[in-house]
Scaffold this motif. Structure first.
Motif, PDB file in Angstrom:
ATOM      1  N   GLY A 118     -16.741 -29.688 -25.160  1.00 42.40           N
ATOM      2  CA  GLY A 118     -17.495 -30.397 -24.134  1.00 42.40           C
ATOM      3  C   GLY A 118     -18.924 -30.646 -24.575  1.00 42.40           C
ATOM      4  O   GLY A 118     -19.468 -29.959 -25.444  1.00 42.40           O
ATOM      5  N   GLY A 119     -19.524 -31.636 -23.986  1.00 45.78           N
ATOM      6  CA  GLY A 119     -20.890 -32.008 -24.342  1.00 45.78           C
ATOM      7  C   GLY A 119     -21.057 -33.500 -24.230  1.00 45.78           C
ATOM      8  O   GLY A 119     -20.163 -34.237 -23.804  1.00 45.78           O
ATOM      9  N   ALA A 120     -22.214 -33.960 -24.635  1.00 44.87           N
ATOM     10  CA  ALA A 120     -22.543 -35.374 -24.507  1.00 44.87           C
ATOM     11  C   ALA A 120     -21.763 -36.214 -25.508  1.00 44.87           C
ATOM     12  O   ALA A 120     -21.511 -35.800 -26.646  1.00 44.87           O
ATOM     13  N   ASP A 121     -21.410 -37.421 -25.080  1.00 45.73           N
ATOM     14  CA  ASP A 121     -20.828 -38.396 -26.009  1.00 45.73           C
ATOM     15  C   ASP A 121     -21.934 -38.972 -26.882  1.00 45.73           C
ATOM     16  O   ASP A 121     -23.084 -39.099 -26.466  1.00 45.73           O
ATOM     17  N   GLU A 122     -21.559 -39.318 -28.111  1.00 46.61           N
ATOM     18  CA  GLU A 122     -22.498 -39.958 -29.024  1.00 46.61           C
ATOM     19  C   GLU A 122     -21.745 -40.956 -29.880  1.00 46.61           C
ATOM     20  O   GLU A 122     -20.521 -40.839 -30.077  1.00 46.61           O
ATOM     21  N   PRO A 123     -22.427 -41.991 -30.406  1.00 48.31           N
ATOM     22  CA  PRO A 123     -21.750 -42.927 -31.312  1.00 48.31           C
ATOM     23  C   PRO A 123     -21.172 -42.185 -32.511  1.00 48.31           C
ATOM     24  O   PRO A 123     -21.863 -41.390 -33.159  1.00 48.31           O
ATOM     25  N   ALA A 124     -19.905 -42.435 -32.792  1.00 50.89           N
ATOM     26  CA  ALA A 124     -19.246 -41.736 -33.894  1.00 50.89           C
ATOM     27  C   ALA A 124     -19.580 -42.351 -35.241  1.00 50.89           C
ATOM     28  O   ALA A 124     -19.526 -41.660 -36.263  1.00 50.89           O
ATOM     29  N   ALA A 125     -19.924 -43.624 -35.258  1.00 54.87           N
ATOM     30  CA  ALA A 125     -20.216 -44.315 -36.518  1.00 54.87           C
ATOM     31  C   ALA A 125     -21.409 -45.233 -36.310  1.00 54.87           C
ATOM     32  O   ALA A 125     -21.261 -46.462 -36.239  1.00 54.87           O
ATOM     33  N   PRO A 126     -22.616 -44.662 -36.218  1.00 58.01           N
ATOM     34  CA  PRO A 126     -23.806 -45.501 -36.031  1.00 58.01           C
ATOM     35  C   PRO A 126     -23.928 -46.546 -37.150  1.00 58.01           C
ATOM     36  O   PRO A 126     -23.669 -46.264 -38.319  1.00 58.01           O
ATOM     37  N   GLY A 127     -24.298 -47.733 -36.763  1.00 61.48           N
ATOM     38  CA  GLY A 127     -24.444 -48.805 -37.747  1.00 61.48           C
ATOM     39  C   GLY A 127     -23.319 -49.812 -37.731  1.00 61.48           C
ATOM     40  O   GLY A 127     -23.460 -50.897 -38.301  1.00 61.48           O
ATOM     41  N   ARG A 148     -11.930 -52.564 -38.573  1.00 61.98           N
ATOM     42  CA  ARG A 148     -12.553 -53.387 -37.537  1.00 61.98           C
ATOM     43  C   ARG A 148     -12.015 -54.813 -37.650  1.00 61.98           C
ATOM     44  O   ARG A 148     -11.709 -55.295 -38.743  1.00 61.98           O
ATOM     45  N   SER A 149     -11.908 -55.487 -36.509  1.00 62.04           N
ATOM     46  CA  SER A 149     -11.485 -56.883 -36.506  1.00 62.04           C
ATOM     47  C   SER A 149     -12.396 -57.666 -35.581  1.00 62.04           C
ATOM     48  O   SER A 149     -12.647 -57.246 -34.448  1.00 62.04           O
ATOM     49  N   THR A 150     -12.910 -58.802 -36.085  1.00 59.62           N
ATOM     50  CA  THR A 150     -13.717 -59.704 -35.270  1.00 59.62           C
ATOM     51  C   THR A 150     -13.308 -61.140 -35.576  1.00 59.62           C
ATOM     52  O   THR A 150     -12.722 -61.431 -36.632  1.00 59.62           O
ATOM     53  N   ASP A 151     -13.619 -62.037 -34.653  1.00 58.48           N
ATOM     54  CA  ASP A 151     -13.302 -63.448 -34.868  1.00 58.48           C
ATOM     55  C   ASP A 151     -14.088 -64.015 -36.045  1.00 58.48           C
ATOM     56  O   ASP A 151     -13.602 -64.903 -36.753  1.00 58.48           O
ATOM     57  N   GLU A 152     -15.288 -63.506 -36.262  1.00 58.51           N
ATOM     58  CA  GLU A 152     -16.148 -64.052 -37.311  1.00 58.51           C
ATOM     59  C   GLU A 152     -15.745 -63.559 -38.703  1.00 58.51           C
ATOM     60  O   GLU A 152     -15.746 -64.320 -39.671  1.00 58.51           O
ATOM     61  N   ASP A 153     -15.402 -62.267 -38.827  1.00 61.16           N
ATOM     62  CA  ASP A 153     -15.216 -61.663 -40.146  1.00 61.16           C
ATOM     63  C   ASP A 153     -13.757 -61.388 -40.503  1.00 61.16           C
ATOM     64  O   ASP A 153     -13.478 -60.971 -41.626  1.00 61.16           O
ATOM     65  N   GLY A 154     -12.821 -61.583 -39.587  1.00 64.77           N
ATOM     66  CA  GLY A 154     -11.465 -61.140 -39.862  1.00 64.77           C
ATOM     67  C   GLY A 154     -11.422 -59.622 -39.812  1.00 64.77           C
ATOM     68  O   GLY A 154     -12.006 -59.002 -38.924  1.00 64.77           O
ATOM     69  N   THR A 155     -10.761 -59.007 -40.799  1.00 71.31           N
ATOM     70  CA  THR A 155     -10.649 -57.552 -40.842  1.00 71.31           C
ATOM     71  C   THR A 155     -11.590 -56.981 -41.899  1.00 71.31           C
ATOM     72  O   THR A 155     -11.636 -57.473 -43.031  1.00 71.31           O
ATOM     73  N   THR A 156     -12.332 -55.956 -41.510  1.00 69.23           N
ATOM     74  CA  THR A 156     -13.138 -55.206 -42.471  1.00 69.23           C
ATOM     75  C   THR A 156     -12.798 -53.728 -42.315  1.00 69.23           C
ATOM     76  O   THR A 156     -12.411 -53.269 -41.240  1.00 69.23           O
ATOM     77  N   ILE A 157     -12.941 -52.986 -43.410  1.00 66.43           N
ATOM     78  CA  ILE A 157     -12.725 -51.539 -43.401  1.00 66.43           C
ATOM     79  C   ILE A 157     -13.962 -50.885 -43.993  1.00 66.43           C
ATOM     80  O   ILE A 157     -14.458 -51.307 -45.050  1.00 66.43           O
ATOM     81  N   HIS A 158     -14.460 -49.868 -43.302  1.00 67.63           N
ATOM     82  CA  HIS A 158     -15.669 -49.173 -43.725  1.00 67.63           C
ATOM     83  C   HIS A 158     -15.380 -47.692 -43.930  1.00 67.63           C
ATOM     84  O   HIS A 158     -14.606 -47.085 -43.186  1.00 67.63           O
ATOM     85  N   VAL A 159     -16.035 -47.113 -44.926  1.00 62.72           N
ATOM     86  CA  VAL A 159     -16.049 -45.662 -45.114  1.00 62.72           C
ATOM     87  C   VAL A 159     -17.385 -45.153 -44.593  1.00 62.72           C
ATOM     88  O   VAL A 159     -18.448 -45.652 -44.977  1.00 62.72           O
ATOM     89  N   VAL A 160     -17.300 -44.171 -43.697  1.00 58.67           N
ATOM     90  CA  VAL A 160     -18.508 -43.616 -43.090  1.00 58.67           C
ATOM     91  C   VAL A 160     -18.563 -42.125 -43.408  1.00 58.67           C
ATOM     92  O   VAL A 160     -17.668 -41.369 -43.032  1.00 58.67           O
ATOM     93  N   ARG A 161     -19.624 -41.727 -44.111  1.00 58.82           N
ATOM     94  CA  ARG A 161     -19.824 -40.310 -44.442  1.00 58.82           C
ATOM     95  C   ARG A 161     -20.959 -39.745 -43.593  1.00 58.82           C
ATOM     96  O   ARG A 161     -21.865 -40.475 -43.207  1.00 58.82           O
ATOM     97  N   PRO A 162     -20.906 -38.449 -43.292  1.00 61.84           N
ATOM     98  CA  PRO A 162     -21.940 -37.854 -42.431  1.00 61.84           C
ATOM     99  C   PRO A 162     -23.353 -38.123 -42.934  1.00 61.84           C
ATOM    100  O   PRO A 162     -23.660 -37.914 -44.111  1.00 61.84           O
ATOM    101  N   GLY A 163     -24.184 -38.638 -42.050  1.00 63.24           N
ATOM    102  CA  GLY A 163     -25.580 -38.869 -42.390  1.00 63.24           C
ATOM    103  C   GLY A 163     -25.845 -40.065 -43.258  1.00 63.24           C
ATOM    104  O   GLY A 163     -26.987 -40.288 -43.682  1.00 63.24           O
ATOM    105  N   GLN A 164     -24.816 -40.872 -43.555  1.00 67.82           N
ATOM    106  CA  GLN A 164     -24.994 -42.035 -44.421  1.00 67.82           C
ATOM    107  C   GLN A 164     -24.577 -43.299 -43.678  1.00 67.82           C
ATOM    108  O   GLN A 164     -23.729 -43.256 -42.779  1.00 67.82           O
ATOM    109  N   PRO A 165     -25.141 -44.440 -44.063  1.00 68.32           N
ATOM    110  CA  PRO A 165     -24.738 -45.693 -43.418  1.00 68.32           C
ATOM    111  C   PRO A 165     -23.321 -46.079 -43.828  1.00 68.32           C
ATOM    112  O   PRO A 165     -22.840 -45.692 -44.898  1.00 68.32           O
ATOM    113  N   PRO A 166     -22.619 -46.839 -42.981  1.00 66.12           N
ATOM    114  CA  PRO A 166     -21.262 -47.272 -43.320  1.00 66.12           C
ATOM    115  C   PRO A 166     -21.247 -48.130 -44.579  1.00 66.12           C
ATOM    116  O   PRO A 166     -22.172 -48.902 -44.842  1.00 66.12           O
ATOM    117  N   VAL A 167     -20.186 -47.973 -45.367  1.00 63.69           N
ATOM    118  CA  VAL A 167     -19.994 -48.756 -46.587  1.00 63.69           C
ATOM    119  C   VAL A 167     -18.717 -49.572 -46.446  1.00 63.69           C
ATOM    120  O   VAL A 167     -17.638 -49.012 -46.234  1.00 63.69           O
TER     121      VAL A 167
END
Length: 623
Positions: A118-127, A148-167
């Motif tokens: 339990g606790g506050a919700d937070e963004p799991a993948a900032p950025g 992720r899927s959007t109309d503009e970009d199609g499908t993208t896949i990101h690797v997100v490591r703790p404390g680092q921006p998504p790649v």
């Protein structure tokens, strides 16, 4: 509600036209009790902390996520949102719960996370900006692989490591998604349709930096395209074996593929129908889920000895199963007559939600009918008494899905009111082989309706169904087939009930989420601009002026799959004809996760049907 001669529309409240519930005054009828009865999903458990589990329940009246500490017995509600939450998972160490946050059911949003205790919700993948989800895999070192899927970009896949921006490690215009992450985090399996056929995926295994390790693609080199699916890496460090579903023998079945060595291992699982599988926690055996003739059962398969052993479950449908570290198997089971239960092969009760239990219903019987494309399987539920009965043809969504001998509150409500219910696993349905599933290409909608027509003729000639009181009904793809059937088979149906339907195929294509555009291009062979004649032939709007039966439509105003604008186009055409219809719009997406909202929708459908068919509350014809 406003009156427009023969036209009635409801606003999002629907209160002005809510009819009385069936049953004695002051007492909720059985059909409402089935919806309100507390239910739970099959619990997911953290791989490295198996006492920590996550499940979905409607205990508060809205489907939400719940955490369960098996060691202490403590349960707590994780999410609490007006339109509900069902998409969530645990990190392998059980410390965090990830859940997907969209807006009012529009399926467009971001991943959030909350501590297990339990606790506050937070963004799991900032950025990462909001998107439609396209798969998620969580690693033991805190790494996340996010599709992720959007109309503009199609499908993208990101690797997100703790404390680092998504790649970003993957991008393509066609639909794709995260399949799995290996136990040690060194390999990522991606399902993709870069070849342009959204019904048949290929698999690429990459490293976390995006570099390719191996490809498995059954869409190349043959006269027909075959699909693959990712079922999961072996749950052991240093084990690169990937469990893969394939269609090489005309049905779905598993094999083991090692992307590092290239070795493929066929499995000696000689069962009819479709076969899926998952790993036991030690990686030494597979838990096999077998679907055949609208029922599902479980088996244990050991690859080294090629031994297949039945896991005892009752006759009906297993809707999900998981093998626990102690070797016991937990599974969610139901039948058309008996409500769902989470059971264990150990004999223990896994989860027994408090509160009143759902009343049972009547069992299904099987009908096998010769259709223009082969034998069609239908499931039939009969009310008490002698036929012919007013009959609802309840058409499933998908289209790549199938009705099964599983508990369903909607059909049970019709049976309670004196209707027979017929559910048809038309061409396009899963569970009957690849050829049956793939048959609907290009003549989309028309193929399925041919099979429904064959079963309708059987239902009338057998004495089951009253030919003057046939109702065509369904949601999503079933709603689409309902509207299309009312226009292309106008003499056959007395009434139509379409929930969250495709009504105007061209507008739906332009407004829907990108992954569904890819599916439509596959089904119809191109875009509306490239194959306009196919879209026209398959669109309910083309035939709206031929519709004779009264039409009831319900639609979510935030629906990204069957968007509201194309529904309004169809309704406007009905209005122009002063054709009898009613429309119910509600503030949600592709259906509702709120129990009372779902009850309201069924009540409105029942009332509409009784009024226009001239029936009493028990389905009897009024004098």
């Amino acid at each position: 509600m406003t009156d427009e001669t023969t036209t009635a529309n409801t606003d999002s409240s629907g209160a002005a036209c809510a009819p009385r519930a069936a049953g004695s005054p002051g007492a909720a009828p059985d059909w409402e009790k089935r919806f309100r009865a507390p239910r739970v999903s099959l619990p997911e458990w953290a791989e490295d902390a198996p006492d920590r589990s996550l499940f979905v329940s409607n205990a508060t009246g809205t489907f939400e996520l719940y955490a369960w500490d098996r060691a202490t017995g403590e349960q707590r509600q994780v999410t609490d949102r007006p339109n509900g939450t069902t998409d969530g998972t645990l990190t392998p160490d059980g410390e965090w719960i990830w859940w997907f946050s969209d807006t009012d059911g529009d399926e467009f949003g971001v991943w959030m996370r909350q501590p297990f205790g339990g606790g506050a919700d937070e963004p799991a993948a900032p950025g990462l900006e909001p998107s439609y989800p396209a798969g998620l895999a969580l690693g033991r070192d805190g790494t996340a692989v996010i599709g992720r899927s959007t109309d503009e970009d199609g499908t993208t896949i990101h690797v997100v490591r703790p404390g680092q921006p998504p790649v970003e490690i993957y991008r393509h215009r066609e639909s794709a998604g995260v399949g799995a992450l290996s136990h040690d985090g060194s390999l990522i399996a991606v399902e993709h349709t870069e070849h342009g056929d959204a019904m048949h995926s290929a698999i690429r295994v990459v490293r976390p930096d995006g570099s390719t390790v191996a490809e498995l693609d059954d869409t190349k080199g043959g006269t027909e395209e075959l699909g693959l699916s990712v079922m999961g890496f072996a749950p052991v460090d240093g084990d690169s074996r990937l469990l893969v579903g394939h269609q090489r023998r005309g049905r779905w079945e598993p094999m083991i593929w090692d992307p590092l060595s290239g070795e493929e291992s066929a499995l000696a699982i000689d069962l009819p129908g479709d076969v899926g599988a998952d790993w036991y926690p030690d990686g030494a055996a597979l838990l096999v889920e077998h679907e055949f003739r609208a029922r599902a059962e479980l088996w244990r398969y050991e690859p080294l000895t090629r031994t297949l052993t039945r896991v005892e479950t009752p006759t009906g449908t297993v809707s999900g199963a998981t093998a626990r570290p102690d070797g016991a198997v937990e599974f969610l089971w139901s039948s058309a007559a008996q409500p769902p239960e989470v059971r264990s092969t150990s004999g223990a009760v896994v989860l027994d939600p408090p509160g009143a239990k759902a009343p049972g219903s009547v069992p299904v019987t099987d009908a096998w009918v010769e259709g223009p494309g082969g034998t069609v399987h239908a499931l039939v539920q009969r009310p008490e008494g002698d036929g012919p009965f007013p009959t609802v043809f309840e058409v499933h969504g998908g289209p790549t899905w199938h009705d099964s001998d599983a508990f369903a509150s909607g059909p049970a409500a019709w049976v309670d009111h004196g209707f027979a219910v017929v559910r048809v696993n038309y061409r396009g349905s899963t569970g009957y082989g690849r050829e049956w599933t793939d048959a609907l290409k290009h003549r989309v909608g028309l193929i399925e309706l041919e099979d429904i027509a064959a079963v309708r003729e059987w239902a009338v000639s057998s004495g089951l169904a009253d030919p003057q009181r046939l109702v065509l009904s369904g949601g999503s793809w079933g709603g689409y087939l309902t509207l299309l059937g009312l226009g292309t088979q106008p003499e056959a149906w007395a009434l139509g009930l379409a929930a969250v339907p495709v009504a105007d195929y061209v507008t739906a294509y332009h407004d829907e989420m990108e992954a569904l555009k890819a599916m439509d291009r596959t089904l119809l062979g191109g875009t509306p601009e490239e194959v306009p004649e196919r879209f026209e032939a398959s669109s309910p709007l083309t035939y709206v002026d031929a519709v004779r039966a009264p039409v009831y439509i319900s639609a979510g105003v935030n629906d990204p799959r069957c968007p509201i604008r194309q529904v309004e186009n169809y309704v406007d055409r009905l209005k122009a004809r002063n054709h009898p219809h009613e429309v119910y719009r509600y503030d949600a997406g592709h259906g509702s996760l709120v129990v009372e909202e779902r009850i309201k929708q069924v009540r409105l459908e029942l009332d509409f049907t009784r009024r226009y068919l001239g029936l009493g509350g028990d389905g009897e014809l009024k004098e």
